[in-house]
Design a protein around this motif. Sequence first.
Motif, mmCIF file in Angstrom:
data_model
loop_
_atom_site.group_PDB
_atom_site.id
_atom_site.type_symbol
_atom_site.label_atom_id
_atom_site.label_comp_id
_atom_site.label_asym_id
_atom_site.label_seq_id
_atom_site.Cartn_x
_atom_site.Cartn_y
_atom_site.Cartn_z
ATOM 1 N N MET A 1 0.839 -1.174 0.000
ATOM 2 C CA MET A 1 0.000 0.000 0.000
ATOM 3 C C MET A 1 0.893 1.249 0.000
ATOM 4 O O MET A 1 1.865 1.320 0.722
ATOM 5 N N VAL A 2 0.538 2.232 -0.820
ATOM 6 C CA VAL A 2 1.297 3.461 -0.918
ATOM 7 C C VAL A 2 0.789 4.453 0.117
ATOM 8 O O VAL A 2 -0.416 4.691 0.231
ATOM 9 N N GLU A 3 1.714 5.007 0.891
ATOM 10 C CA GLU A 3 1.332 6.004 1.884
ATOM 11 C C GLU A 3 1.477 7.389 1.263
ATOM 12 O O GLU A 3 2.536 7.738 0.749
ATOM 13 N N LEU A 4 0.400 8.149 1.274
ATOM 14 C CA LEU A 4 0.432 9.505 0.740
ATOM 15 C C LEU A 4 0.825 10.475 1.834
ATOM 16 O O LEU A 4 0.293 10.420 2.940
ATOM 17 N N LYS A 5 1.751 11.358 1.506
ATOM 18 C CA LYS A 5 2.140 12.403 2.444
ATOM 19 C C LYS A 5 1.653 13.723 1.877
ATOM 20 O O LYS A 5 1.972 14.075 0.754
ATOM 21 N N ILE A 6 0.862 14.417 2.650
ATOM 22 C CA ILE A 6 0.328 15.700 2.228
ATOM 23 C C ILE A 6 1.076 16.795 2.977
ATOM 24 O O ILE A 6 1.102 16.816 4.212
ATOM 25 N N LYS A 7 1.704 17.664 2.220
ATOM 26 C CA LYS A 7 2.433 18.780 2.817
ATOM 27 C C LYS A 7 1.471 19.954 2.943
ATOM 28 O O LYS A 7 0.854 20.372 1.976
ATOM 29 N N THR A 8 1.330 20.454 4.154
ATOM 30 C CA THR A 8 0.441 21.586 4.367
ATOM 31 C C THR A 8 1.235 22.884 4.344
ATOM 32 O O THR A 8 2.441 22.898 4.572
ATOM 33 N N ARG A 9 0.537 23.957 4.063
ATOM 34 C CA ARG A 9 1.140 25.281 4.012
ATOM 35 C C ARG A 9 0.380 26.167 4.989
ATOM 36 O O ARG A 9 -0.844 26.149 5.019
ATOM 37 N N PRO A 10 1.112 26.946 5.791
ATOM 38 C CA PRO A 10 0.410 27.879 6.670
ATOM 39 C C PRO A 10 -0.420 28.853 5.834
ATOM 40 O O PRO A 10 0.019 29.296 4.772
ATOM 41 N N ILE A 11 -1.621 29.156 6.279
ATOM 42 C CA ILE A 11 -2.472 30.089 5.543
ATOM 43 C C ILE A 11 -2.870 31.244 6.450
ATOM 44 O O ILE A 11 -2.956 31.092 7.664
ATOM 45 N N GLY A 12 -3.084 32.390 5.845
ATOM 46 C CA GLY A 12 -3.507 33.560 6.593
ATOM 47 C C GLY A 12 -2.706 34.776 6.165
ATOM 48 O O GLY A 12 -1.729 34.682 5.414
ATOM 49 N N ALA A 13 -3.136 35.923 6.629
ATOM 50 C CA ALA A 13 -2.464 37.166 6.306
ATOM 51 C C ALA A 13 -2.746 38.192 7.394
ATOM 52 O O ALA A 13 -3.766 38.131 8.076
ATOM 53 N N THR A 14 -1.817 39.137 7.531
ATOM 54 C CA THR A 14 -1.968 40.238 8.462
ATOM 55 C C THR A 14 -1.833 41.535 7.687
ATOM 56 O O THR A 14 -0.896 41.702 6.911
ATOM 57 N N ALA A 15 -2.779 42.438 7.885
ATOM 58 C CA ALA A 15 -2.711 43.760 7.275
ATOM 59 C C ALA A 15 -2.460 44.788 8.372
ATOM 60 O O ALA A 15 -3.026 44.695 9.463
ATOM 61 N N VAL A 16 -1.597 45.766 8.055
ATOM 62 C CA VAL A 16 -1.266 46.817 9.010
ATOM 63 C C VAL A 16 -1.420 48.158 8.311
ATOM 64 O O VAL A 16 -0.981 48.334 7.167
ATOM 65 N N LEU A 17 -2.055 49.105 9.003
ATOM 66 C CA LEU A 17 -2.241 50.446 8.459
ATOM 67 C C LEU A 17 -2.045 51.457 9.571
ATOM 68 O O LEU A 17 -2.706 51.381 10.613
ATOM 69 N N GLY A 18 -1.124 52.369 9.345
ATOM 70 C CA GLY A 18 -0.899 53.441 10.311
ATOM 71 C C GLY A 18 -1.828 54.613 10.049
ATOM 72 O O GLY A 18 -2.695 54.565 9.165
ATOM 73 N N ARG A 19 -1.622 55.703 10.792
ATOM 74 C CA ARG A 19 -2.443 56.897 10.630
ATOM 75 C C ARG A 19 -2.317 57.450 9.221
ATOM 76 O O ARG A 19 -3.274 57.958 8.648
ATOM 77 N N LEU A 20 -1.143 57.317 8.624
ATOM 78 C CA LEU A 20 -0.894 57.756 7.250
ATOM 79 C C LEU A 20 -0.366 56.578 6.443
ATOM 80 O O LEU A 20 0.116 55.597 6.995
ATOM 81 N N GLY A 21 -0.434 56.692 5.143
ATOM 82 C CA GLY A 21 0.144 55.664 4.282
ATOM 83 C C GLY A 21 -0.871 54.649 3.783
ATOM 84 O O GLY A 21 -2.079 54.860 3.873
ATOM 85 N N HIS A 22 -0.338 53.556 3.260
ATOM 86 C CA HIS A 22 -1.142 52.496 2.661
ATOM 87 C C HIS A 22 -1.071 51.231 3.503
ATOM 88 O O HIS A 22 -0.087 51.001 4.205
ATOM 89 N N PRO A 23 -2.080 50.394 3.401
ATOM 90 C CA PRO A 23 -2.017 49.097 4.088
ATOM 91 C C PRO A 23 -0.867 48.243 3.541
ATOM 92 O O PRO A 23 -0.567 48.287 2.348
ATOM 93 N N GLN A 24 -0.254 47.506 4.422
ATOM 94 C CA GLN A 24 0.761 46.531 4.039
ATOM 95 C C GLN A 24 0.274 45.174 4.533
ATOM 96 O O GLN A 24 -0.131 45.032 5.679
ATOM 97 N N VAL A 25 0.334 44.197 3.629
ATOM 98 C CA VAL A 25 -0.155 42.859 3.952
ATOM 99 C C VAL A 25 1.012 41.892 3.933
ATOM 100 O O VAL A 25 1.844 41.911 3.017
ATOM 101 N N THR A 26 1.075 41.037 4.953
ATOM 102 C CA THR A 26 2.102 40.005 5.050
ATOM 103 C C THR A 26 1.411 38.661 5.211
ATOM 104 O O THR A 26 0.515 38.509 6.047
ATOM 105 N N SER A 27 1.834 37.693 4.391
ATOM 106 C CA SER A 27 1.263 36.342 4.494
ATOM 107 C C SER A 27 1.950 35.573 5.610
ATOM 108 O O SER A 27 3.006 35.968 6.109
ATOM 109 N N GLU A 28 1.360 34.445 5.981
ATOM 110 C CA GLU A 28 1.946 33.577 7.011
ATOM 111 C C GLU A 28 3.315 33.048 6.587
ATOM 112 O O GLU A 28 4.108 32.667 7.428
ATOM 113 N N THR A 29 3.578 33.044 5.275
ATOM 114 C CA THR A 29 4.858 32.552 4.771
ATOM 115 C C THR A 29 5.799 33.699 4.412
ATOM 116 O O THR A 29 6.758 33.525 3.679
ATOM 117 N N ASN A 30 5.481 34.897 4.926
ATOM 118 C CA ASN A 30 6.311 36.088 4.799
ATOM 119 C C ASN A 30 6.290 36.732 3.413
ATOM 120 O O ASN A 30 7.225 37.432 3.038
#
Length: 140
Positions: free
Chosen positions: A1-30
Motif C-alpha cells: 500500500m502506498v502512503e500519501l504524504k500531504i504537505k500543508t502550508r500555513p495560511i492567513g495574512a496580516t494587514a497593518v495600516l498606520g495613521r498615514l500611508g497604505h495598508p501593508q499585507v504580510t502572508s503567514e509565509t512572509n
Amino acid sequence: MVELKIKTRPIGATAVLGRLGHPQVTSETNGHVDVVTGASEPGFNPLDLMFSSLAACLVLSGRIAASKLGILDRLSEVRVHVTGEKAHGEPSRISSFIVDFHVEGDFDDEQRLQIAHMAEQICTVSNTLKTSPDISLTIR
C-alpha cells in the motif's frame, strides 16, 4: 500500500495600516503586498486581491484538472481573467464575478469545457465564494 504524504502550508495574512500611508499585507509565509487606496494608483487594492486570488486559484486548478484528465502534456497555457460587479445598495459587496477562462493547447471544445468545469470544482477560492463562510471576529 502506498502512503500519501500531504504537505500543508500555513495560511492567513496580516494587514497593518498606520495613521498615514497604505495598508501593508504580510502572508503567514512572509510574502508582502503593498495595497493601494486611490482609484488611479497603480497596484493592488483589496478587490484586485480578491479577483487575483480567484484567477490564480482557477489557473492552478485548471492545470490540476488537465493532469487528472490525463491530458496535461497537451496543455500550453491556462489564462483566467476575473472582474466583477459591485452590488447597488448595502452592504458593500461584489454581486457577481465575471470569469473569462481560456485553455490553450491541443484540445477540442468539450475538453476545454471539462478542464474549466473541473477547475471550478477543485478551486478552494471559487468554492468558498459560492458559500457564506463564517467570519469569527476577535477585538483587542
